[in-house]
Design a protein around this motif. Structure first.
Motif, PDB file in Angstrom:
ATOM      1  N   ALA A  60      -1.490  19.642 -25.439  1.00 53.70           N
ATOM      2  CA  ALA A  60      -2.628  19.345 -24.574  1.00 53.70           C
ATOM      3  C   ALA A  60      -3.823  20.248 -24.838  1.00 53.70           C
ATOM      4  CB  ALA A  60      -2.221  19.471 -23.103  1.00 53.70           C
ATOM      5  N   THR A  61      -3.628  21.302 -25.633  1.00 51.53           N
ATOM      6  CA  THR A  61      -4.727  22.231 -25.881  1.00 51.53           C
ATOM      7  C   THR A  61      -5.634  21.781 -27.012  1.00 51.53           C
ATOM      8  OG1 THR A  61      -3.484  23.604 -27.464  1.00 51.53           O
ATOM      9  CG2 THR A  61      -3.271  24.148 -25.129  1.00 51.53           C
ATOM     10  N   SER A  62      -5.203  20.776 -27.810  1.00 45.81           N
ATOM     11  CA  SER A  62      -5.989  20.402 -28.979  1.00 45.81           C
ATOM     12  C   SER A  62      -5.722  18.956 -29.360  1.00 45.81           C
ATOM     13  CB  SER A  62      -5.646  21.316 -30.160  1.00 45.81           C
ATOM     14  OG  SER A  62      -6.318  20.898 -31.337  1.00 45.81           O
ATOM     15  N   ASN A  63      -6.737  18.305 -29.936  1.00 49.26           N
ATOM     16  CA  ASN A  63      -6.578  16.960 -30.473  1.00 49.26           C
ATOM     17  C   ASN A  63      -6.160  16.979 -31.938  1.00 49.26           C
ATOM     18  OD1 ASN A  63      -7.206  15.539 -28.131  1.00 49.26           O
ATOM     19  ND2 ASN A  63      -9.407  15.676 -28.524  1.00 49.26           N
ATOM     20  N   ASP A  64      -6.096  18.159 -32.533  1.00 49.33           N
ATOM     21  CA  ASP A  64      -5.754  18.302 -33.947  1.00 49.33           C
ATOM     22  C   ASP A  64      -4.418  19.016 -34.087  1.00 49.33           C
ATOM     23  OD1 ASP A  64      -8.243  17.196 -34.848  1.00 49.33           O
ATOM     24  OD2 ASP A  64      -9.183  19.105 -34.342  1.00 49.33           O
ATOM     25  N   ALA A 181      -1.463  15.463 -41.597  1.00 45.48           N
ATOM     26  CA  ALA A 181      -2.050  15.388 -40.266  1.00 45.48           C
ATOM     27  C   ALA A 181      -1.016  15.506 -39.159  1.00 45.48           C
ATOM     28  CB  ALA A 181      -2.826  14.075 -40.108  1.00 45.48           C
ATOM     29  N   ASP A 182       0.251  15.255 -39.491  1.00 45.62           N
ATOM     30  CA  ASP A 182       1.297  15.304 -38.470  1.00 45.62           C
ATOM     31  C   ASP A 182       2.051  16.627 -38.464  1.00 45.62           C
ATOM     32  OD1 ASP A 182       2.643  15.034 -40.855  1.00 45.62           O
ATOM     33  OD2 ASP A 182       4.154  13.658 -40.072  1.00 45.62           O
ATOM     34  N   ARG A 183       1.615  17.600 -39.265  1.00 47.97           N
ATOM     35  CA  ARG A 183       2.338  18.862 -39.409  1.00 47.97           C
ATOM     36  C   ARG A 183       1.775  19.934 -38.472  1.00 47.97           C
ATOM     37  NH1 ARG A 183       2.088  20.985 -45.200  1.00 47.97           N
ATOM     38  NH2 ARG A 183       4.076  19.902 -45.534  1.00 47.97           N
ATOM     39  N   TYR A 184       2.666  20.526 -37.693  1.00 49.48           N
ATOM     40  CA  TYR A 184       2.310  21.627 -36.801  1.00 49.48           C
ATOM     41  C   TYR A 184       2.982  22.891 -37.311  1.00 49.48           C
ATOM     42  CZ  TYR A 184       0.436  18.042 -33.806  1.00 49.48           C
ATOM     43  OH  TYR A 184      -0.314  16.986 -33.320  1.00 49.48           O
ATOM     44  N   ILE A 185       2.195  23.933 -37.460  1.00 54.08           N
ATOM     45  CA  ILE A 185       2.662  25.158 -38.106  1.00 54.08           C
ATOM     46  C   ILE A 185       2.936  26.219 -37.055  1.00 54.08           C
ATOM     47  CG2 ILE A 185       2.069  26.974 -39.757  1.00 54.08           C
ATOM     48  CD1 ILE A 185       0.260  24.905 -41.154  1.00 54.08           C
ATOM     49  N   PHE A 186       4.107  26.849 -37.166  1.00 51.96           N
ATOM     50  CA  PHE A 186       4.508  27.909 -36.247  1.00 51.96           C
ATOM     51  C   PHE A 186       4.742  29.193 -37.035  1.00 51.96           C
ATOM     52  CE2 PHE A 186       5.478  23.928 -34.238  1.00 51.96           C
ATOM     53  CZ  PHE A 186       5.093  24.132 -32.918  1.00 51.96           C
ATOM     54  N   LEU A 187       4.022  30.237 -36.663  1.00 51.03           N
ATOM     55  CA  LEU A 187       4.165  31.540 -37.307  1.00 51.03           C
ATOM     56  C   LEU A 187       5.073  32.413 -36.456  1.00 51.03           C
ATOM     57  CD1 LEU A 187       0.397  32.211 -38.185  1.00 51.03           C
ATOM     58  CD2 LEU A 187       2.090  30.902 -39.512  1.00 51.03           C
TER      59      LEU A 187
END
Length: 243
Positions: A60-64, A181-187
């Protein structure tokens, strides 16, 4: 995981992405061995729902697609556990994928926790070898749509600072995010208190989640750790009971 500070709300992400289908090669017992919450026939519902709720609030914090830093207050409060399971929670939606990057260079844990051999090295090897490719350091985890970049070789002492502020590190993250576009990166970050590394990593992230050890970290510790991050990026605190 006991509780988390509410995150800011924003419009939902309505973009169309390519759906992927991958076989699950890990059994519930193997997931448990990797400190990954098995969710079979309703088991562990409360804990799984906690990560699903955190995922929903992050979305909910971002559209990207965005980069999230998971930063423990101190060593031993379960930052790696939270990072691993939050990355997993993102993949519950088959339209999304996750990439977990182990950035805790002094005490890397993700490759061992997930029982992955890393003959091709990892993040550090890539950053120090101009000829290395992104594909060479990415490993399958046995979980659909979840990949891992391990920390790679160890023993650099305090040289992490130069790596996290390097042009190659920034270029890597930009490339990883823009290529899917569907990849979310977690550090999976290092401890926040005692060294500037987590703060430097936060400059490369869009969102920061602080992990406090339930009954381990004091209010003063948490306040001091939170003060290291840009308030515009700071999403909240997760209180974790798993060390």
């Amino acid at each position: 995981m006991a509780d988390q500070v509410p995150l800011n709300q924003a419009p939902d992400d309505n973009r169309q992405v390519v759906r992927r289908s991958e076989p699950l090669s890990l059994t519930p017992a193997q997931l448990a061995e990797r400190a990954i919450i098995p969710y079979v026939d309703g088991a562990n519902r409360q804990l799984v729902d906690s990560f699903r709720e955190l995922r929903t609030r992050l979305l909910a914090t971002s559209n990207d697609n965005f980069i999230t830093l998971i930063a423990p207050v101190t060593e031993g409060c379960g930052g790696g556990f939270v990072a691993r399971n939050l990355a997993l929670a993102m993949t519950f939606d088959q339209a999304r994928s996750s990439l977990l990057i182990d950035c805790n260079l002094r005490q890397p844990s993700q490759h061992a926790a997930m029982k992955i051999d890393t003959p091709r090295g990892g993040l550090l090897d890539y950053l120090e070898n101009p000829d290395a490719t992104v594909e060479s350091m990415m490993y399958s985890t046995g979980i659909p749509r979840l990949s891992l970049i391990p920390a790679g070789r160890s023993g650099l002492g305090g040289m992490e600072i130069e790596h996290f502020s390097s042009f190659r590190m920034r270029l890597l993250l930009d490339s990883l995010r823009s290529s899917h576009a569907d990849r979310y990166i977690f550090l999976d970050g290092p401890p926040t208190l005692g060294a500037p590394d987590a703060r430097m990593l936060s400059e490369l992230a869009d969102v920061v989640v602080l992990v406090a050890g339930y009954g381990r970290n004091t209010v003063a510790d948490i306040t001091a750790a939170a003060g290291n991050f840009d308030p515009q990026k700071f999403a909240g605190v997760v209180f974790n009971e798993n060390g």
